[in-house]
Scaffold this active site. Structure first.
Site, PDB file in Angstrom:
ATOM      1  CG  HIS A 212      -0.258   0.309   2.495  1.00 47.17           C
ATOM      2  ND1 HIS A 212       0.452  -0.645   3.165  1.00 47.17           N
ATOM      3  CD2 HIS A 212      -0.138   1.447   3.206  1.00 47.17           C
ATOM      4  CE1 HIS A 212       0.974  -0.115   4.248  1.00 47.17           C
ATOM      5  NE2 HIS A 212       0.640   1.160   4.309  1.00 47.17           N
TER       6      HIS A 212
HETATM    7  C1  UD1 Z   1      -1.977   5.534   5.986  1.00 43.29           C
HETATM    8  C2  UD1 Z   1      -0.629   5.963   6.557  1.00 43.29           C
HETATM    9  C3  UD1 Z   1       0.374   4.821   6.417  1.00 43.29           C
HETATM   10  C4  UD1 Z   1      -0.177   3.545   7.008  1.00 43.29           C
HETATM   11  C5  UD1 Z   1      -1.505   3.230   6.343  1.00 43.29           C
HETATM   12  C6  UD1 Z   1      -2.139   1.967   6.846  1.00 43.29           C
HETATM   13  C7  UD1 Z   1      -0.062   8.355   6.278  1.00 43.29           C
HETATM   14  C8  UD1 Z   1       0.792   9.299   5.527  1.00 43.29           C
HETATM   15  N1  UD1 Z   1      -0.068   7.085   5.815  1.00 43.29           N
HETATM   16  O1  UD1 Z   1      -1.804   5.323   4.583  1.00 43.29           O
HETATM   17  O2  UD1 Z   1       1.568   5.165   7.105  1.00 43.29           O
HETATM   18  O3  UD1 Z   1       0.744   2.491   6.794  1.00 43.29           O
HETATM   19  O4  UD1 Z   1      -2.388   4.350   6.609  1.00 43.29           O
HETATM   20  O5  UD1 Z   1      -3.291   1.684   6.152  1.00 43.29           O
HETATM   21  O6  UD1 Z   1      -0.664   8.735   7.258  1.00 43.29           O
HETATM   22  N2  UD1 Z   1      -9.249   5.350   2.083  1.00 43.29           N
HETATM   23  C9  UD1 Z   1     -10.424   4.662   2.110  1.00 43.29           C
HETATM   24  N3  UD1 Z   1     -11.022   4.456   3.327  1.00 43.29           N
HETATM   25  C10 UD1 Z   1     -10.478   4.921   4.478  1.00 43.29           C
HETATM   26  C11 UD1 Z   1      -9.284   5.643   4.434  1.00 43.29           C
HETATM   27  C12 UD1 Z   1      -8.674   5.855   3.228  1.00 43.29           C
HETATM   28  O7  UD1 Z   1     -10.939   4.222   1.100  1.00 43.29           O
HETATM   29  O8  UD1 Z   1     -11.071   4.675   5.562  1.00 43.29           O
HETATM   30  C13 UD1 Z   1      -8.594   5.578   0.780  1.00 43.29           C
HETATM   31  C14 UD1 Z   1      -8.817   6.990   0.286  1.00 43.29           C
HETATM   32  O9  UD1 Z   1      -8.979   6.978  -1.079  1.00 43.29           O
HETATM   33  C15 UD1 Z   1      -7.516   7.681   0.625  1.00 43.29           C
HETATM   34  C16 UD1 Z   1      -6.513   6.540   0.483  1.00 43.29           C
HETATM   35  O10 UD1 Z   1      -7.205   5.380   0.917  1.00 43.29           O
HETATM   36  O11 UD1 Z   1      -7.242   8.756  -0.211  1.00 43.29           O
HETATM   37  C17 UD1 Z   1      -5.293   6.743   1.310  1.00 43.29           C
HETATM   38  O12 UD1 Z   1      -5.635   6.990   2.692  1.00 43.29           O
HETATM   39  P1  UD1 Z   1      -4.643   7.799   3.636  1.00 43.29           P
HETATM   40  O13 UD1 Z   1      -5.174   7.841   5.014  1.00 43.29           O
HETATM   41  O14 UD1 Z   1      -4.291   9.099   2.998  1.00 43.29           O
HETATM   42  O15 UD1 Z   1      -3.299   6.964   3.602  1.00 43.29           O
HETATM   43  P2  UD1 Z   1      -3.040   5.381   3.599  1.00 43.29           P
HETATM   44  O16 UD1 Z   1      -2.516   5.008   2.257  1.00 43.29           O
HETATM   45  O17 UD1 Z   1      -4.183   4.602   4.142  1.00 43.29           O
END
Ligand code: UD1
Length: 391
Positions: A212
């Protein structure tokens, strides 16, 4: 003893299993009052709610509902809303301290909000450094540690990094790994589940994959290369792949979903809860991942971990544990996978203090720490110019 009011922050999936044991350990100190704040960085049931349930964590006292967004926007929302919460205790009292875990955007933003209000910050899982500033987590770790005055460290390299950045000894506590506290606590329950049967898997005869990291999944060429590697590996060993929402979006956007779906020995499934995932990882032949937490969990479990990254902020998992960095090089992954399958892979051992009692150690320090012990970030630090240079 005076009441000690701690604001404890979680935001994203890997935070929950770190905070759960800490809340339990803090409850044993009767003068400590915790307020649990969920930023809402992760909001899907599969990335958030299921963890509260399975980890036996109480509902958050406050939810900030920040949701997804670009890094600046997400960080800014946490900062703004945390500031309000930290200032708005109904009885007019202040929080004595903020406690944050890990390295996600919520960790950094909450820490900044607190320190700007003069509330000291304790960081659990401090000092880890990949020395790769293209990783958002590395920036989060640097900033969080720079504004924290109590630093709880999970492996010796973390102590060295913090000393080099100018932190003084009385701020540093090598306590072990809170994530492994949760693992040890819930492993029997996880293994007793019917997870493997549900997915048609047999113990020791499959691999687990997670991917991821933006560095791996946001560029079509890199992601496509990694998918080729997985397809190749699946010819030797069936793979089960719980797909993070970010990765799912990228696979679809880059037209790679069909290629992956065509590989018959790769079972794609939605993100799993804690117990199902632990059931899978603890009985796997090998783990292939770019997750930091999973490198540590595999090491604690003694399961080989081929880490699809060029570097790691958790060197003990490579030096003592079961992890090997394979980057995104198909040949290296193939070579290491053969070692695993032929029984030639290293054994590894569990690092010191990853014994299931890290949270107790942290709670004891927090509960007995008084303002008189506080070292304000930067103040009294003999090498503070040096520390500033790291930011
Ligand atoms: C975040 C953390 C990462 C951690 C990971 C675990 C940061 C910079 N990154 O990354 O260190 O390893 O979490 O999962 O804080 N999304 C959903 N549902 C949700 C949340 C997010 O669909 O509940 C999707 C959205 O499109 C979002 C994307 O996932 O834009 C990324 O989510 P984000 O919280 O920005 O970062 P992660 O890649 O999850």
């Amino acid at each position: 003893m005076n009441e000690l009011r701690l604001a404890c922050v979680v935001g994203a999936r890997p935070n929950f299993m770190k905070m759960a044991p800490l809340l339990r350990a803090l409850e044993k100190h009767r003068h400590v009052r915790t307020t649990l704040i969920h930023t809402g960085q992760h909001y899907d049931a599969s990335l958030s709610d299921v963890f509260f349930e399975e980890l036996g964590m109480r509902h958050p006292d406050v939810c900030l509902d920040v949701g997804s967004g670009k890094h600046g926007a997400q960080t800014a929302r946490v900062l703004e809303r945390m500031e309000e919460v930290l200032q708005s205790r109904r009885d007019g009292s202040r929080f004595d301290r903020l406690v944050v875990v890990g390295d996600v955007n919520s960790t950094m933003a909450a820490s900044l909000a607190a320190v700007k209000l003069g509330i000291p910050v304790a960081h659990v899982e401090a000092g880890l450094r990949s020395n790769d500033r293209s990783m958002p987590e590395e920036i989060n770790r640097l900033v969080t540690d720079a504004v924290s005055d109590l630093l709880f460290v999970s492996e010796p390299a973390g102590l060295e990094n913090l000393r080099r950045e100018g932190h003084v000894e009385k701020q540093l506590h090598l306590v072990g790994n809170v994530m492994i506290d949760t693992l040890r606590w819930l492993l029997p329950k996880a293994k007793a589940r019917d997870t493997l049967r549900r997915f048609g898997l047999e113990p020791g005869r499959y691999g687990v994959v997670t991917l991821h990291r933006p560095g791996n999944v946001d560029e079509p060429k890199t992601l496509s290369g990694l998918i080729d590697v997985l397809v190749d590996a699946s010819r030797k060993l069936p793979l089960v792949f719980p797909v993070h929402p970010r990765t799912k979006q990228r696979l679809e956007r880059f037209d790679l979903a069909a290629k992956l779906a065509a590989a018959r020995s790769i079972l794609q499934i939605p993100p799993l809860g804690y117990l199902d995932f632990l059931a899978l990882s603890s009985q796997a032949r090998v783990v292939i991942t770019d997750s930091g937490g999973l490198q540590e969990e595999s090491t604690a479990l003694g399961i080989p971990c081929l880490t699809a990254r060029p570097n790691t902020e958790r060197p003990v998992t490579v030096e003592e544990g079961t992890s090997t960095l394979v980057g995104s090089d198909p040949r290296e992954l193939r070579r290491r996978l053969s070692e695993v399958l032929d029984g030639r892979y290293k054994e590894g051992r569990c690092p010191a203090l990853w014994d299931g009692r890290a949270a107790e150690r942290i709670a004891a320090v927090l509960a007995n720490h008084s303002d008189a012990d506080a070292v304000l970030p930067g103040a009294e630090t003999p090498r503070r110019e040096e520390a500033a240079a790291y930011l």
